[in-house]
Design an enzyme around this catalytic site. Structure first.
Site, PDB file in Angstrom:
ATOM      1  N   ARG A  55       0.793  -1.224   0.000  1.00  0.00           N
ATOM      2  CA  ARG A  55       0.000   0.000   0.000  1.00  0.00           C
ATOM      3  C   ARG A  55       0.824   1.271   0.000  1.00  0.00           C
ATOM      4  NH1 ARG A  55      -2.949  -3.773   1.472  1.00  0.00           N
ATOM      5  NH2 ARG A  55      -1.079  -4.360   2.570  1.00  0.00           N
ATOM      6  N   THR A  56       1.828   1.345   0.844  1.00  0.00           N
ATOM      7  CA  THR A  56       2.544   2.611   0.967  1.00  0.00           C
ATOM      8  C   THR A  56       3.208   2.950  -0.363  1.00  0.00           C
ATOM      9  OG1 THR A  56       2.875   2.170   3.306  1.00  0.00           O
ATOM     10  CG2 THR A  56       4.248   3.882   2.332  1.00  0.00           C
ATOM     11  N   LYS A  84      25.721  -3.665  -3.198  1.00  0.00           N
ATOM     12  CA  LYS A  84      27.185  -3.580  -3.317  1.00  0.00           C
ATOM     13  C   LYS A  84      27.789  -2.856  -2.125  1.00  0.00           C
ATOM     14  CE  LYS A  84      26.748  -3.067  -8.318  1.00  0.00           C
ATOM     15  NZ  LYS A  84      26.854  -2.053  -9.370  1.00  0.00           N
ATOM     16  N   ARG A 105      11.378   3.805   2.829  1.00  0.00           N
ATOM     17  CA  ARG A 105      11.027   2.846   3.891  1.00  0.00           C
ATOM     18  C   ARG A 105      12.273   2.044   4.197  1.00  0.00           C
ATOM     19  NH1 ARG A 105       5.923  -1.116   4.143  1.00  0.00           N
ATOM     20  NH2 ARG A 105       5.058   0.861   4.872  1.00  0.00           N
ATOM     21  N   HIS A 133       5.483   5.957  11.248  1.00  0.00           N
ATOM     22  CA  HIS A 133       4.908   5.799   9.905  1.00  0.00           C
ATOM     23  C   HIS A 133       3.959   6.980   9.664  1.00  0.00           C
ATOM     24  CE1 HIS A 133       3.517   4.098   6.282  1.00  0.00           C
ATOM     25  NE2 HIS A 133       3.326   2.845   6.653  1.00  0.00           N
TER      26      HIS A 133
END
Ligand code: NCD
Length: 309
Positions: A55-56, A84, A105, A133
Site C-alpha cells: 500500500r505505501t 554492493k 522505507r 509511519h
C-alpha cells in the site's frame, strides 16, 4: 502554512493546523480529482523501499501519477547498488538529483532521518522499523475524519502488536494532541506499548489510557477500533511469534458487542486478526482507508512541492 521543501520524518514535524491543511486538500482532491490531474506535471517522485510494501509504495505512486507526475525507484534494495554496500547517505545524494521528492522505507529506525540530513529535496518517511509511519497516520486521520466527522474527543482501541507497530506509535502520539482523547490499549503482556511512549503520552498530554488483555473489555466502549497484525519480522524468535500470533481475532460474534457506529480500521496487511466475515459489516472501513491513503499522499506531495495551495 508553508510545507514546501520540508521533510516528513515523524507526525510531530507537523502542527495540528498543518495536518488540518493536508486533510482539507485531501478531501477536496477526493471530490474533484480531475481538477488536480496535471498539477505535478514535470515532477518526479523517488521511492526507496528497503523493506516490503504494497500500500505505501503503490499509493504513493498512484498519488504522483494522479497528479500528472512521474515515479522511479526500487522495491527491493538487492536490485540496487545497496547490494554492493552503498550507504544511505550516498544513495540519497544521488537520488535527489533524479527526483523532486523522495519516500523511503527502511527496517532501521532513524534511516529516513539520516537520509534527510543529506538530501536537498523533501524526504518522506514511509516507515522506519518499529518506529514511525507518518503517512499512515495522515491516512488514518483522514479516515477517522471522513467516518466520524471529528478528530477530538474520540475513544480509540488499539489492538494487537503495540510494541513493534509503527502505525500505532505514530497514530496514538498524534491523536493524543487532540483534546479529550481516550485510549484502550489491547495487547498481550509481551507486546504492550513501549514504556517511553506511554510515559510521554501520560506526561505531555495527560491522556487517559486503559490497558486490557482482552478485546471484549474495550469493544463496547469505543468509537474506533484500530486492529494491527502481530509483526512476525520484528520478533527475535519464531516460537514467540507462533505463541502470540492468534492473540486477537475479530469476528462477527465479537462485532455484536461493539457500538453500531464504531468503525474498524487496519493499516493492512491483515494476517488473521480480522475474520473475512467482518468485511461485510458496514463498520469495517479498512479497504476504504487504504484508498483514502492515495488522496492524503496526493495532498502531501502537493504541499511539499508547493503546488495546489
Ligand atoms: C503497515 C506498516 O508497514 O507498518 N502497513 C502499511 O504501511 N499499511 C502495517 C504492517 O506492516 O503491519
Amino acid at each position: 502554512m508553508q510545507l514546501k521543501g520540508r521533510h516528513l520524518i515523524s507526525p510531530n514535524d507537523l502542527t495540528l493546523d498543518e495536518i488540518d491543511g493536508i486533510l482539507r486538500l485531501a478531501h477536496d482532491m477526493r471530490q474533484n480529482r480531475r481538477a488536480y490531474a496535471d498539477s505535478c506535471r514535470g515532477s518526479i517522485l523517488g521511492t526507496l523501499f528497503y523493506e516490503p510494501s504494497t500500500r505505501t509504495k503503490l499509493s504513493f505512486e498512484s498519488a504522483m501519477l494522479r497528479l500528472g507526475g512521474q515515479v522511479l525507484g526500487f522495491a527491493d534494495a538487492n536490485t540496487s547498488a545497496v547490494a554492493k554496500g552503498e550507504s544511505i547517505a550516498d544513495t540519497i545524494r544521488v537520488l535527489d538529483g533524479y527526483a523532486d521528492v523522495v519516500v523511503m522505507r527502511h527496517p532501521k529506525e532513524g534511516a529516513p532521518k539520516l537520509a534527510a540530513r543529506y538530501a536537498r529535496v523533501p524526504v518522506i518517511n514511509g516507515g522506519d522499523g518499529g518506529h514511525q509511519h507518518p503517512t499512515q497516520t495522515l491516512t488514518d486521520l483522514l479516515t477517522i475524519d471522513t467516518y466520524k466527522g471529528r478528530l477530538h474527543g474520540l475513544r480509540v482501541a488499539f489492538c494487537g502488536d503495540l510494541k513493534f507497530g509503527r502505525t500505532v506509535h505514530s497514530l496514538i502520539e498524534t491523536l493524543a494532541r487532540y483534546p479529550k482523547a481516550q485510549f484502550y490499549l489491547v495487547s498481550p503482556e509481551e507486546l504492550v506499548l513501549p514504556e517511553r511512549l506511554r510515559q510521554h503520552l501520560e506526561r505531555s498530554f495527560r491522556c487517559e489510557m486503559i490497558e486490557c488483555r482482552r478485546l471484549e473489555e474495550a469493544l463496547p466502549h469505543v468509537d474506533v477500533l484500530y486492529m494491527t497484525r502481530i509483526q512476525r519480522e520484528r520478533f527475535f524468535n519464531e516460537a514467540d511469534y507462533q505463541r502470540l500470533k492468534n492473540s486477537y481475532i475479530l469476528d462477527a460474534e465479537k462485532m455484536r458487542e461493539a457500538q453500531p457506529n464504531m468503525i474498524v480500521m487496519h493499516p493492512l496487511p491483515r494476517v488473521n486478526e480480522i475474520a473475512y466475515e467482518v468485511d461485510k459489516d458496514d463498520r469495517a472501513v479498512y479497504f476504504p482507508q487504504a484508498e483514502l491513503g492515495v488522496y492524503v499522499r496526493m495532498s502531501l506531495i502537493s504541499h511539499l512541492l508547493g503546488v495546489n495551495q
